[in-house]
Scaffold this motif. Structure first.
Motif, PDB file in Angstrom:
ATOM      1  N   ARG A 146      -0.424   6.463   9.734  1.00 16.51           N
ATOM      2  CA  ARG A 146      -0.603   7.879  10.440  1.00 16.51           C
ATOM      3  C   ARG A 146      -1.903   8.579   9.617  1.00 16.51           C
ATOM      4  O   ARG A 146      -1.906   7.942   8.543  1.00 16.51           O
ATOM      5  N   PRO A 147      -2.405   9.452  10.297  1.00 17.83           N
ATOM      6  CA  PRO A 147      -3.836   9.933   9.642  1.00 17.83           C
ATOM      7  C   PRO A 147      -3.557  10.489   8.249  1.00 17.83           C
ATOM      8  O   PRO A 147      -4.565  10.279   7.338  1.00 17.83           O
ATOM      9  N   GLY A 148      -2.487  11.023   7.707  1.00 19.37           N
ATOM     10  CA  GLY A 148      -2.139  11.752   6.593  1.00 19.37           C
ATOM     11  C   GLY A 148      -1.463  10.796   5.495  1.00 19.37           C
ATOM     12  O   GLY A 148      -1.112  11.160   4.528  1.00 19.37           O
ATOM     13  N   CYS A 149      -1.436   9.405   5.650  1.00 14.47           N
ATOM     14  CA  CYS A 149      -0.561   8.752   4.944  1.00 14.47           C
ATOM     15  C   CYS A 149      -1.063   8.856   3.531  1.00 14.47           C
ATOM     16  O   CYS A 149      -2.481   8.753   3.216  1.00 14.47           O
ATOM     17  N   ARG A 150      -0.244   8.963   2.519  1.00 13.60           N
ATOM     18  CA  ARG A 150      -0.638   9.154   1.125  1.00 13.60           C
ATOM     19  C   ARG A 150      -0.831   8.066   0.142  1.00 13.60           C
ATOM     20  O   ARG A 150      -1.217   8.192  -0.861  1.00 13.60           O
ATOM     21  N   GLY A 151      -0.090   6.957   0.864  1.00  6.10           N
ATOM     22  CA  GLY A 151      -0.359   5.680   0.161  1.00  6.10           C
ATOM     23  C   GLY A 151       0.557   5.697  -1.037  1.00  6.10           C
ATOM     24  O   GLY A 151       1.547   6.195  -1.094  1.00  6.10           O
ATOM     25  N   LEU A 152       0.319   4.459  -1.634  1.00  4.31           N
ATOM     26  CA  LEU A 152       1.113   4.242  -2.960  1.00  4.31           C
ATOM     27  C   LEU A 152       0.433   4.748  -4.299  1.00  4.31           C
ATOM     28  O   LEU A 152      -0.650   4.622  -4.324  1.00  4.31           O
ATOM     29  N   CYS A 153       1.235   5.061  -5.354  1.00  8.94           N
ATOM     30  CA  CYS A 153       1.000   5.568  -6.347  1.00  8.94           C
ATOM     31  C   CYS A 153       0.118   4.450  -7.193  1.00  8.94           C
ATOM     32  O   CYS A 153       0.905   3.147  -7.429  1.00  8.94           O
ATOM     33  N   PRO A 154      -1.068   4.467  -7.643  1.00 11.48           N
ATOM     34  CA  PRO A 154      -1.800   3.383  -8.336  1.00 11.48           C
ATOM     35  C   PRO A 154      -1.166   2.895  -9.559  1.00 11.48           C
ATOM     36  O   PRO A 154      -0.978   1.652 -10.061  1.00 11.48           O
ATOM     37  N   GLN A 155      -0.238   3.770 -10.005  1.00  6.22           N
ATOM     38  CA  GLN A 155       0.379   3.401 -11.475  1.00  6.22           C
ATOM     39  C   GLN A 155       1.757   2.717 -11.307  1.00  6.22           C
ATOM     40  O   GLN A 155       1.732   1.440 -12.004  1.00  6.22           O
ATOM     41  N   CYS A 156       2.632   3.436 -10.399  1.00  3.02           N
ATOM     42  CA  CYS A 156       3.910   2.846 -10.555  1.00  3.02           C
ATOM     43  C   CYS A 156       4.346   2.194  -9.112  1.00  3.02           C
ATOM     44  O   CYS A 156       5.393   1.662  -8.978  1.00  3.02           O
ATOM     45  N   GLY A 157       3.385   2.280  -8.121  1.00  2.11           N
ATOM     46  CA  GLY A 157       3.484   1.690  -6.735  1.00  2.11           C
ATOM     47  C   GLY A 157       4.642   2.608  -5.717  1.00  2.11           C
ATOM     48  O   GLY A 157       4.918   1.876  -4.739  1.00  2.11           O
ATOM     49  N   ALA A 158       5.110   3.701  -6.425  1.00  6.93           N
ATOM     50  CA  ALA A 158       6.045   4.353  -5.302  1.00  6.93           C
ATOM     51  C   ALA A 158       5.229   4.765  -4.164  1.00  6.93           C
ATOM     52  O   ALA A 158       4.020   5.168  -4.112  1.00  6.93           O
ATOM     53  N   ASP A 159       5.959   4.904  -3.043  1.00  8.07           N
ATOM     54  CA  ASP A 159       5.309   5.401  -1.782  1.00  8.07           C
ATOM     55  C   ASP A 159       5.432   7.032  -1.921  1.00  8.07           C
ATOM     56  O   ASP A 159       6.425   7.603  -1.797  1.00  8.07           O
ATOM     57  N   LEU A 160       3.936   7.340  -2.056  1.00  5.33           N
ATOM     58  CA  LEU A 160       3.952   8.992  -2.094  1.00  5.33           C
ATOM     59  C   LEU A 160       4.270   9.613  -0.730  1.00  5.33           C
ATOM     60  O   LEU A 160       4.289  10.868  -0.825  1.00  5.33           O
ATOM     61  N   ASN A 161       4.666   9.094   0.104  1.00  5.40           N
ATOM     62  CA  ASN A 161       4.918   9.774   1.439  1.00  5.40           C
ATOM     63  C   ASN A 161       6.236  10.535   1.340  1.00  5.40           C
ATOM     64  O   ASN A 161       6.758  11.315   1.791  1.00  5.40           O
ATOM     65  N   SER A 162       7.177   9.450   0.425  1.00  6.22           N
ATOM     66  CA  SER A 162       8.446   9.888   0.312  1.00  6.22           C
ATOM     67  C   SER A 162       8.631  11.190  -0.948  1.00  6.22           C
ATOM     68  O   SER A 162       9.661  11.332  -1.390  1.00  6.22           O
ATOM     69  N   GLY A 163       7.724  11.621  -1.477  1.00  4.02           N
ATOM     70  CA  GLY A 163       7.535  12.526  -2.619  1.00  4.02           C
ATOM     71  C   GLY A 163       6.616  12.058  -3.625  1.00  4.02           C
ATOM     72  O   GLY A 163       6.433  10.938  -3.803  1.00  4.02           O
TER      73      GLY A 163
END
Ligand SMILES: [Zn+2]
Ligand SMILES: [Zn+2]
Length: 190
Positions: A146-163
């Motif tokens: 999606r256009p505003g996908c926040r991607g994954l945290c480069p440090q821990c790999g968490a999906d930043l779309n879910s917070g």
């Protein structure tokens, strides 16, 4: 060139009279339509919808090619699905025996003006190479979910779309100092 298949079109009647047109819809599977992890799913059909028109020495194909694709979001890795619909405007030219002798004088000249044309062999015309080329050119190189996908945290790999993740706001002494100031300012208010 294959002699039969979903994309092989008999063109004898078309070529009998120059200027004859015919609409052709063909669909079928085309193997190995993939580019950098984005691919037309193995069981999916590529659809060609073109109007063929004959002219001396060749056939023009004008219309569109469409196919579904699947890939992974370049930012978060989630599956992404899409469809390409590609306009096409291509020529098929007679090669070898039966070629119009005065067309270029050297029909197979690799640097000639017709190098990008597809071959018309005998009375058969194969739409598969046209469909393959069109789809490969159009597959997205970097799809996003999606256009505003926040991607994954480069440090821990968490999906930043879910917070935000635990490391989203690193503890920084300067921030701590600001917080202290803020607390101090607000201290006298209710
Ligand atoms: Zn994403
Ligand atoms: Zn993190």
């Amino acid at each position: 060139m294959p002699q039969s298949g979903p994309f092989v079109i008999p063109a004898a009647a078309l070529r009998k009279v120059s200027g004859t047109t015919r609409r052709v819809r063909a669909s079928g599977r085309i193997d190995d339509l993939a580019l950098l992890g984005v691919a037309v799913p193995a069981g999916a059909d590529v659809a060609v919808d073109v109007t063929l028109s004959s002219y001396p020495g060749g056939v023009m194909a004008v219309g569109s090619v469409s196919a579904p694709w699947e890939g992974e979001c370049r930012r978060c890795g989630e599956p992404v699905l899409g469809v390409v619909e590609v306009p096409v405007h291509e020529r098929y030219l007679v090669r070898g025996p039966g070629a119009v002798p005065d067309r270029t004088g050297a029909p197979d000249r690799p640097d000639g003006p017709d190098e990008d044309a597809y071959p018309l062999e005998g009375d058969l015309l194969d739409l598969e190479p046209l469909a393959r080329d069109a789809v490969l050119l159009e597959l997205p190189l970097a799809p996003v979910c999606r256009p505003g996908c926040r991607g994954l945290c480069p440090q821990c790999g968490a999906d930043l779309n879910s917070g935000p993740c635990a490391c989203a706001e690193p503890v920084d002494p300067r921030w701590a100092a600001l917080d202290a100031l803020r607390d101090g300012e607000g201290g006298g208010l209710p």
